[in-house]
Write an enzyme that holds these catalytic residues in place. Structure first.
Site, PDB file in Angstrom:
ATOM      1  N   ASP A 150     -16.959   8.235  -1.869  1.00 37.74           N
ATOM      2  CA  ASP A 150     -15.881   7.876  -1.139  1.00 37.74           C
ATOM      3  C   ASP A 150     -15.177   8.892  -0.700  1.00 37.74           C
ATOM      4  O   ASP A 150     -16.147  10.403  -0.600  1.00 37.74           O
ATOM      5  CB  ASP A 150     -14.914   7.264  -1.548  1.00 37.74           C
ATOM      6  CG  ASP A 150     -13.293   7.013  -1.735  1.00 37.74           C
ATOM      7  OD1 ASP A 150     -12.910   7.383  -0.240  1.00 37.74           O
ATOM      8  OD2 ASP A 150     -12.633   6.599  -2.451  1.00 37.74           O
TER       9      ASP A 150
ATOM     10  N   GLN B  82     -10.454  -3.928  -2.968  1.00 40.95           N
ATOM     11  CA  GLN B  82     -11.480  -2.999  -2.721  1.00 40.95           C
ATOM     12  C   GLN B  82     -12.454  -2.910  -3.305  1.00 40.95           C
ATOM     13  O   GLN B  82     -13.446  -3.561  -3.042  1.00 40.95           O
ATOM     14  CB  GLN B  82     -11.363  -1.523  -2.739  1.00 40.95           C
ATOM     15  CG  GLN B  82     -12.347  -0.500  -2.365  1.00 40.95           C
ATOM     16  CD  GLN B  82     -12.862  -1.032  -0.541  1.00 40.95           C
ATOM     17  OE1 GLN B  82     -12.029  -0.643   0.238  1.00 40.95           O
ATOM     18  NE2 GLN B  82     -13.871  -1.058  -0.242  1.00 40.95           N
TER      19      GLN B  82
ATOM     20  N   ARG C  52       0.950  -1.086   0.167  1.00 39.67           N
ATOM     21  CA  ARG C  52       0.004  -0.353   0.450  1.00 39.67           C
ATOM     22  C   ARG C  52       1.039   1.041   0.398  1.00 39.67           C
ATOM     23  O   ARG C  52       1.876   1.350   0.635  1.00 39.67           O
ATOM     24  CB  ARG C  52      -1.046  -0.132   1.062  1.00 39.67           C
ATOM     25  CG  ARG C  52      -1.589   1.401   1.446  1.00 39.67           C
ATOM     26  CD  ARG C  52      -2.451   1.503   2.333  1.00 39.67           C
ATOM     27  NE  ARG C  52      -3.749   1.136   1.808  1.00 39.67           N
ATOM     28  CZ  ARG C  52      -5.488   0.729   2.488  1.00 39.67           C
ATOM     29  NH1 ARG C  52      -4.958   2.164   3.382  1.00 39.67           N
ATOM     30  NH2 ARG C  52      -5.930   0.456   2.027  1.00 39.67           N
TER      31      ARG C  52
ATOM     32  N   HIS D 274      -7.356   0.043  -6.405  1.00 42.01           N
ATOM     33  CA  HIS D 274      -7.582   0.292  -5.219  1.00 42.01           C
ATOM     34  C   HIS D 274      -8.428  -1.170  -5.679  1.00 42.01           C
ATOM     35  O   HIS D 274      -9.083  -1.744  -5.128  1.00 42.01           O
ATOM     36  CB  HIS D 274      -8.184   0.930  -4.357  1.00 42.01           C
ATOM     37  CG  HIS D 274      -8.484   0.266  -2.512  1.00 42.01           C
ATOM     38  ND1 HIS D 274      -7.260  -0.494  -2.513  1.00 42.01           N
ATOM     39  CD2 HIS D 274      -9.348   1.157  -1.702  1.00 42.01           C
ATOM     40  CE1 HIS D 274      -7.501  -0.478  -1.399  1.00 42.01           C
ATOM     41  NE2 HIS D 274      -8.973  -0.148  -0.227  1.00 42.01           N
TER      42      HIS D 274
ATOM     43  N   CYS E 221     -16.036   3.274   1.015  1.00 43.05           N
ATOM     44  CA  CYS E 221     -14.863   1.652   0.713  1.00 43.05           C
ATOM     45  C   CYS E 221     -14.679   1.954   2.407  1.00 43.05           C
ATOM     46  O   CYS E 221     -13.747   1.387   2.717  1.00 43.05           O
ATOM     47  CB  CYS E 221     -14.318   2.534   0.040  1.00 43.05           C
ATOM     48  SG  CYS E 221     -13.519   4.005   0.281  1.00 43.05           S
TER      49      CYS E 221
ATOM     50  N   ARG F  52     -13.985  -7.361   2.357  1.00 41.18           N
ATOM     51  CA  ARG F  52     -12.195  -7.454   1.938  1.00 41.18           C
ATOM     52  C   ARG F  52     -11.615  -8.648   2.550  1.00 41.18           C
ATOM     53  O   ARG F  52     -10.647  -9.442   1.531  1.00 41.18           O
ATOM     54  CB  ARG F  52     -12.184  -6.046   2.780  1.00 41.18           C
ATOM     55  CG  ARG F  52     -12.735  -4.798   2.876  1.00 41.18           C
ATOM     56  CD  ARG F  52     -12.331  -4.314   1.323  1.00 41.18           C
ATOM     57  NE  ARG F  52     -11.128  -4.312   0.961  1.00 41.18           N
ATOM     58  CZ  ARG F  52      -9.868  -3.490   1.442  1.00 41.18           C
ATOM     59  NH1 ARG F  52     -10.604  -1.802   1.949  1.00 41.18           N
ATOM     60  NH2 ARG F  52      -8.835  -3.794   0.906  1.00 41.18           N
TER      61      ARG F  52
HETATM   62  N1   CP Z   1     -11.178   0.896   2.893  1.00 47.33           N
HETATM   63  C1   CP Z   1      -9.775   0.206   3.168  1.00 47.33           C
HETATM   64  O1   CP Z   1      -8.468   0.532   2.224  1.00 47.33           O
HETATM   65  O2   CP Z   1      -9.463   0.814   4.562  1.00 47.33           O
HETATM   66  P1   CP Z   1      -8.406   1.255   5.156  1.00 47.33           P
HETATM   67  O3   CP Z   1      -7.831   2.164   4.893  1.00 47.33           O
HETATM   68  O4   CP Z   1      -8.686   0.912   6.595  1.00 47.33           O
HETATM   69  O5   CP Z   1      -7.315   0.418   4.453  1.00 47.33           O
HETATM   70  N1  NVA Z   2      -9.667   7.456  -2.019  1.00 46.34           N
HETATM   71  C1  NVA Z   2      -9.507   6.833  -0.196  1.00 46.34           C
HETATM   72  C2  NVA Z   2      -9.063   5.727  -0.460  1.00 46.34           C
HETATM   73  C3  NVA Z   2     -10.080   5.065   1.060  1.00 46.34           C
HETATM   74  C4  NVA Z   2      -9.830   3.710   1.043  1.00 46.34           C
HETATM   75  C5  NVA Z   2      -7.604   6.995  -0.591  1.00 46.34           C
HETATM   76  O1  NVA Z   2      -7.100   6.808  -1.075  1.00 46.34           O
HETATM   77  O2  NVA Z   2      -7.876   7.455   0.492  1.00 46.34           O
END
Ligand code: CP
Ligand code: NVA
Length: 332
Positions: free
Chosen positions: A229, A135, A105, A132, A269, A314
């Site tokens: 989101d 997700q 990540r 993502h 999400c 997830r």
């Molecule tokens: N939806 C999601 O990716 O959550 P986190 O940022 O908590 O991993």
């Molecule tokens: N678009 C958001 C998603 C978080 C799960 C981000 O990248 O912060």
């Protein structure tokens, strides 16, 4: 038979419709298995590292619990030497010698691609600035479970920052599965036109459709679910003021939900700014007077909200991705 052993998941653009459907079917199977038996041994003897540059609750914990459920072992790494004292290439080679799979990540999509190139083991994208994918798999699973109609008869709408990692990943998975997908977003926050053109073609070939625009009635017409989101994604924290200006009219509230089908579902999400129980939420309230941002507390807590099912999914989808890419298809 679909065989994903040895493959990375960097973006769903690299996966065919059949491969995505296979992962979703496997996720349903693994969800059922967990309900019935609790655990298994699909990942027994597998070492997995989670290399995370950005914060996380769900993604980290989903990778960990999914691995634990099937006998895998996990290292969570947030303070590696990568990029500071050691090159990405050298780090990837080392991790590839120690681990059977790497979840990443972080910021650049290029980093996850290079990790896959140099490590020689499957690499899974747990969110980058661009995509993502894990997700989107959980989201499609939740949508299809919740709506209960075939993909070609199911419509969902993303409302908000139309060029962020989540919106773009939903557009891709929708096109591949032949879903009807509408993106209600300001012109300034629209996705790349080249990608839109490509995904429109794919969606139409598969019995779905892709619509992008600013007309709320048109977007929400016959919608089975509305998705939103955060307005400011990780790494763009300095854009809050601009995003509030652009996205305030796109808040998901009762009035917007009423434009969809009766019983229209709500998806997010997470994490979500739906009340004042967060530090950032309170700062925004003090500065701009907003009690919630992308979704009102009322919609978030409504009976049509499936956000916690989505979060649970997830685990099942990430488990499917790890198992499918680490073991022989015959043992799944
Ligand atoms: N939806 C999601 O990716 O959550 P986190 O940022 O908590 O991993
Ligand atoms: N678009 C958001 C998603 C978080 C799960 C981000 O990248 O912060």
């Amino acid at each position: 038979m679909v065989n994903l052993k040895g493959r990375s998941l960097l973006t769903l653009r690299d996966y065919s419709s059949d491969e995505i459907r296979f992962l979703l079917e496997l996720s349903v199977k693994l969800k059922e298995k967990k309900r019935k038996t609790g655990s298994g041994e699909l990942l027994k003897g597998k070492n997995i590292v989670l290399l995370f540059e950005k914060t996380s609750t769900r993604t980290r914990c989903a990778f960990e619990t999914a691995a634990f459920d099937e006998g895998g072992r996990v290292t969570y790494l947030t303070n590696s030497q990568m990029g500071k004292k050691e090159s990405l290439e050298d780090t990837a080679i080392i991790l590839g010698r120690f681990y059977h799979g790497i979840a990443f990540r972080g910021f650049k999509q290029e980093t996850v691609e290079d990790l896959a190139r140099f490590s020689g083991v499957p690499v899974w994208n747990g969110l980058t600035d661009l995509y993502h994918p894990t997700q989107a798999l959980a989201d499609a699973m939740t949508l299809l479970e919740g709506v209960g109609k075939p993909a070609g008869e199911t419509k969902w709408v993303f409302c908000g920052d139309g060029r962020n990692n989540v919106a773009v990943s939903l557009m891709i998975i929708s096109a591949k599965l032949g879903l009807h997908f509408a993106l209600l977003c300001p012109q300034e926050l629209s996705p790349d036109p080249g990608l839109v053109q490509e995904m429109t073609g794919l969606a139409e070939e598969r019995g779905g459709s892709l619509w992008i625009g600013r007309d709320r009635e048109a977007a929400l017409k016959e919608a089975d679910a509305v998705y939103t989101d955060v307005w400011v994604s990780m790494g763009e924290e300095d854009r809050m003021e601009e995003r509030i200006r652009l996205l305030k009219p796109y808040q998901v509230n009762r009035k917007l939900m009423a434009l969809g089908r009766k019983g229209c579902l709500f998806l997010h999400c997470l994490p979500a700014f739906h009340d004042l129980n967060t530090g950032i939420g309170r700062e925004v309230y003090e500065k701009y007077g907003l009690e919630s941002m992308e979704v009102t507390d009322e919609v978030f807590r409504s009976s049509g909200s499936r956000v916690f099912d989505q979060a649970e999914n997830r685990v099942h989808t990430i488990k499917a991705v790890m198992a499918a890419t680490l073991v022989e298809p015959g043992s799944l």
